[in-house]
Design a protein around this motif. Structure first.
Motif, PDB file in Angstrom:
ATOM      1  N   GLU A 480      37.982  -9.140  -0.093  1.00 50.17           N
ATOM      2  CA  GLU A 480      36.929 -10.461   0.069  1.00 50.17           C
ATOM      3  C   GLU A 480      36.176  -9.671   1.357  1.00 50.17           C
ATOM      4  O   GLU A 480      35.267  -9.785   0.985  1.00 50.17           O
ATOM      5  N   LEU A 532      35.401 -14.561   7.110  1.00 50.31           N
ATOM      6  CA  LEU A 532      36.548 -13.725   6.122  1.00 50.31           C
ATOM      7  C   LEU A 532      37.458 -13.820   7.260  1.00 50.31           C
ATOM      8  O   LEU A 532      38.538 -14.389   6.734  1.00 50.31           O
ATOM      9  N   LYS A 534      38.060 -15.195   9.354  1.00 49.42           N
ATOM     10  CA  LYS A 534      38.806 -16.705   9.938  1.00 49.42           C
ATOM     11  C   LYS A 534      39.488 -17.557   8.481  1.00 49.42           C
ATOM     12  O   LYS A 534      39.924 -18.309   9.384  1.00 49.42           O
ATOM     13  N   GLY A 535      39.293 -16.533   7.657  1.00 46.18           N
ATOM     14  CA  GLY A 535      40.103 -17.399   6.492  1.00 46.18           C
ATOM     15  C   GLY A 535      38.854 -18.589   5.926  1.00 46.18           C
ATOM     16  O   GLY A 535      39.448 -18.818   4.828  1.00 46.18           O
ATOM     17  N   VAL A 536      37.733 -18.505   6.040  1.00 44.64           N
ATOM     18  CA  VAL A 536      36.595 -18.703   4.875  1.00 44.64           C
ATOM     19  C   VAL A 536      36.910 -17.781   3.836  1.00 44.64           C
ATOM     20  O   VAL A 536      37.112 -16.504   3.638  1.00 44.64           O
ATOM     21  N   TYR A 537      36.401 -18.602   2.608  1.00 38.32           N
ATOM     22  CA  TYR A 537      36.458 -17.403   1.205  1.00 38.32           C
ATOM     23  C   TYR A 537      34.867 -17.387   0.700  1.00 38.32           C
ATOM     24  O   TYR A 537      34.209 -17.923   1.503  1.00 38.32           O
ATOM     25  N   LYS A 539      33.994 -17.160  -1.648  1.00 37.14           N
ATOM     26  CA  LYS A 539      33.240 -18.232  -2.761  1.00 37.14           C
ATOM     27  C   LYS A 539      32.763 -19.296  -2.276  1.00 37.14           C
ATOM     28  O   LYS A 539      31.206 -19.374  -2.118  1.00 37.14           O
ATOM     29  N   GLU A 540      32.946 -19.812  -0.235  1.00 34.04           N
ATOM     30  CA  GLU A 540      32.146 -20.012  -0.140  1.00 34.04           C
ATOM     31  C   GLU A 540      30.998 -19.836   0.563  1.00 34.04           C
ATOM     32  O   GLU A 540      29.671 -20.981   0.671  1.00 34.04           O
ATOM     33  N   GLY A 582      37.417 -25.218   6.790  1.00 35.14           N
ATOM     34  CA  GLY A 582      38.595 -24.306   6.305  1.00 35.14           C
ATOM     35  C   GLY A 582      38.971 -23.187   6.980  1.00 35.14           C
ATOM     36  O   GLY A 582      39.810 -22.374   6.002  1.00 35.14           O
ATOM     37  N   GLY A 583      38.748 -22.872   8.358  1.00 35.87           N
ATOM     38  CA  GLY A 583      39.624 -21.409   8.278  1.00 35.87           C
ATOM     39  C   GLY A 583      40.887 -21.717   8.544  1.00 35.87           C
ATOM     40  O   GLY A 583      41.603 -22.521   8.929  1.00 35.87           O
TER      41      GLY A 583
END
Lengths: 587, 112
Positions: A480, A532, A534-537, A539-540, A582-583
């Motif tokens: 990613e 990223l 923090k866990g955001v994707y 795609k978002e 989303g994190g």
């Protein structure tokens, strides 16, 4: 003086005998038509003459008259806004005299002898002046103050000086009672005008083109080359630089290229308003045109004519930019003459002295302290286009040029095909002025400018490696972080480097705006990496609506650039929002 | 980290994610149980435990169907292995479908 006799004519090359009184590089008049020519070789009493005009109808037996003077240009008020041919004949009066195309043997003065200029003295009777000192000024155009200087090799005490309306040949000043000075002076084109000393060029030339100013800057007094295949946009870049570069005088030499390119200049320049002076661009431009259908020998001279005019304005203390489009045509003119002289050819038929001639030309660039008591500083920036056949720069003209110039803007046909203007390839171009300009940027624009620039360049280099992986195994196999890197570099390429020459706002970009825009596109990468982690994707992040605004930042007008900072704030807010939604949990 | 003879043994943990009724029994096996409600919580939980040394994450099909993007994200990762299990309301068949797809990709035809 003895009259020579033609014994051979070969295109623009004429050989005459009985020329023992002439010297090499003297200007001669060929045949009864008085065609202008220049002696380029002497063997015994035989002189080889390159004729700057069409030689049709000339034959052996015709006379050749020597003038005993080298090829010179007239320097004085009236140069700006004018268009000259390769040997400084003014094209507009020529047309009035002889019609749309050049005809043979038309004699005309380079500078208008009738026009009166208002001369304002800056010295008074009794002052001692030396060579290069300014004795008075003429307001040549609303933005160019033409400084009348004491010619080289002359000095003395001012015994008479007149204020008022005079033509360029009227005497306006007398030194020591017997040396009469007029506003016009002459200078041989092949000889560089002198200066006190050369300085290190450290101030960048603002060109308003982001890829040039940010990544491959040229300094005022520097040299740059633009090699590129046909249709990659050399001429458009030259025009852009001529339009927007922040030099006080621009000399544009159209050398062996299409006539309508000069027409473009003539049509567009008067209408464009210079952002720095607020006047029409034409008010600071001198044009020299030797288009592809004009005599080839004059092409060889046009480059020297251009740089001599540039040197004259440099001596007034101005920063001058000279664009030569294209030096390949000039080299081809050299090749043609060399072939007719039956010289031993070098690589690809170019004469063996090609490299030294090119060096002679580019070495006349530089930032200098001019002659004269006030230690004025002037600069000449030379930007030469090179058209290597097939775009392969391993040919002699490109190589000879690259050996001398310090900035290389390599144009890439693939980029221009993708509608990426300016099509300057960021991976193989370079600027050797970078270290000194980095320092200037850090001090004058933003202390972080150089580090941001380096960061963006690193990203672009990483991108080319990642692209290879993507071509092999596809984009989804990248991590990613790497996918984000690709997105960020896409943003640098499309939102930052790409620039629309025909958009009112985007055609010119100031340092301040460049700085903010660069920060914005880099902020996207930094914020993305943070998200990223923090866990955001990915795609978002790709779908963020604020990215449209980043792409449109280039269209924000110069007087409104704080908008760009607002986009940065919006970007950070959006990313924070993604993280909170989303994190990962802070466990 | 325990040391084996001549090699390092990494100890991974096992987690179960889903609604409380379906997964509470796993606690008896010594597996970490994470009860979640709603897609946002499910996503955050899976992403968080995926970074915290879990080797296998069992997740109920009902929960997984809420967060397809998240499940897909770990498809190409070796660790953690995300394995879909039926819940107490029966199977949605997406777990089996995924296995069939993977088998087909690996051997070329569906041999199951």
């Amino acid at each position: 003086m003895k009259v020579g006799k033609i014994i051979k004519v070969s295109g623009p090359l004429v050989v005459a005998e009985g020329m023992d009184e002439a010297n090499v590089y003297d200007v001669v008049q060929v045949s009864e038509n008085k065609l202008i020519g220049e002696i380029i070789e002497m063997r015994g009493d035989k002189a080889s003459i390159q004729v700057y005009e069409e030689t049709t109808g000339i034959g052996p037996g015709d006379p050749v008259y020597t003038t005993g003077e080298p090829l010179s240009v007239e320097l004085g008020p009236g140069l700006i806004e004018a268009m000259f041919d390769g040997i400084q004949r003014p094209l507009e009066p020529l047309r009035a005299l002889a019609g749309d195309f050049l005809s043979k043997g038309v004699e005309i003065h380079s500078l208008d002898r009738e026009k009166k200029w208002y001369f304002t003295p800056t010295v008074k009777v009794g002052d001692k002046v030396e060579e290069g000192d300014v004795i008075g000024t003429v307001q040549e155009t609303p933005i160019v103050l033409h400084k009348i200087m004491v010619p080289f090799g002359v000095s003395g005490e001012v015994t008479d000086i007149k204020e008022g309306e005079y033509t360029v040949v009227d005497e306006v000043c007398t030194l020591d009672g017997n040396k009469k000075l007029q506003m016009m002076q002459k200078w041989p084109v092949r000889k560089g005008r002198g200066y006190k000393r050369k300085l290190n060029p450290t101030v960048p030339l603002l060109t308003g083109q982001r890829v040039v100013d940010t990544f491959f800057p040229v300094s005022k007094g520097g040299t740059a080359a633009i090699p590129g295949p046909f249709g990659s946009g050399k001429t458009v870049i030259q025009h852009q630089l001529a339009k927007w570069a922040d030099s006080e005088i621009v000399v544009y030499v159209g050398c062996g290229e299409r006539g309508n390119e000069m027409t473009d200049v003539l049509m567009e320049f008067p209408e464009i308003i210079d952002p720095i002076t607020g006047e029409s661009l034409m008010k600071r431009t001198v044009l020299i045109a030797n288009t592809s259908n004009m005599p080839v020998a004059a092409r060889e001279a046009s480059i020297y004519t251009g740089i001599t005019l540039a040197e004259y304005y440099r001596d007034m203390g101005y920063s001058v930019a000279i664009m030569a489009d294209s030096t390949s045509r000039w080299a081809e003119a050299l090749r043609e003459m060399s072939g007719r002289l039956e010289e031993m050819p070098g690589d690809e038929g170019y004469p063996a002295y090609l490299a030294s001639r090119a060096a002679d030309f580019y070495e006349r660039a530089g930032k200098v302290v001019c002659y004269g008591g006030d230690d004025r500083e002037g600069a000449i920036t030379v930007i030469g286009a090179v058209s290597p056949p097939g775009g392969d720069i391993s040919e002699p003209v490109s190589q000879a040029t690259l050996r001398i110039v310090k900035v290389f803007w390599g144009l890439d046909y693939a980029l221009s095909y993708r509608r990426h203007f300016p099509a300057i390839n960021w991976l193989n171009s370079y600027s050797l002025y970078q270290p000194s300009i980095d320092k200037w940027m850090d001090e004058n624009v933003d202390p972080e400018f150089a580090s941001n620039r380096a960061k963006a360049m690193n990203l672009l280099q990483d991108e080319s490696e990642l692209q290879e992986i993507v071509r092999l195994v596809g984009r989804d196999s990248l991590s990613e972080e790497d996918q984000l890197k690709l997105e960020a570099t896409k943003s640098i390429r499309e939102d930052y480097l790409q620039q629309n020459a025909f958009h009112e706002v985007d055609t010119f970009c100031s340092f301040a705006k460049q700085n903010l825009m660069l920060k914005l596109v880099l902020e996207f990468y930094d914020q993305g990496i943070k998200a990223l982690k923090k866990g955001v994707y990915i795609k978002e992040i790709e779908k963020l609506a604020v990215r449209d605004k980043i792409a449109r930042a280039k269209y924000i007008p110069e007087d409104n650039i704080e908008e760009i900072e607002k986009i940065t704030e919006e970007l950070i807010a959006n990313i924070d929002n993604l993280i909170s939604k989303g994190g990962i949990l802070d466990a | 980290m325990p040391q084996g003879k001549g090699c390092v043994i990494y100890m991974f943990k096992i987690a179960v994610v889903g609604d409380k009724d379906s997964i509470l029994a796993f606690k008896a096996l010594g597996v970490d149980v994470y009860t979640v409600y709603g897609s946002e919580e499910a996503r955050k939980t899976v992403d968080t435990i995926a970074r915290n040394n879990y080797g296998i994450i069992f997740i109920t099909e009902q929960t997984a169907s809420l967060i397809p993007d998240t499940i897909e994200r770990y498809d190409n990762e070796i660790i953690p292995a995300v394995i879909l299990i039926p819940s107490n309301q029966g199977t949605l068949d997406i777990g089996m479908k995924r296995i069939n797809e993977n088998v087909e990709k690996a051997v070329g035809s569906n041999i199951l």
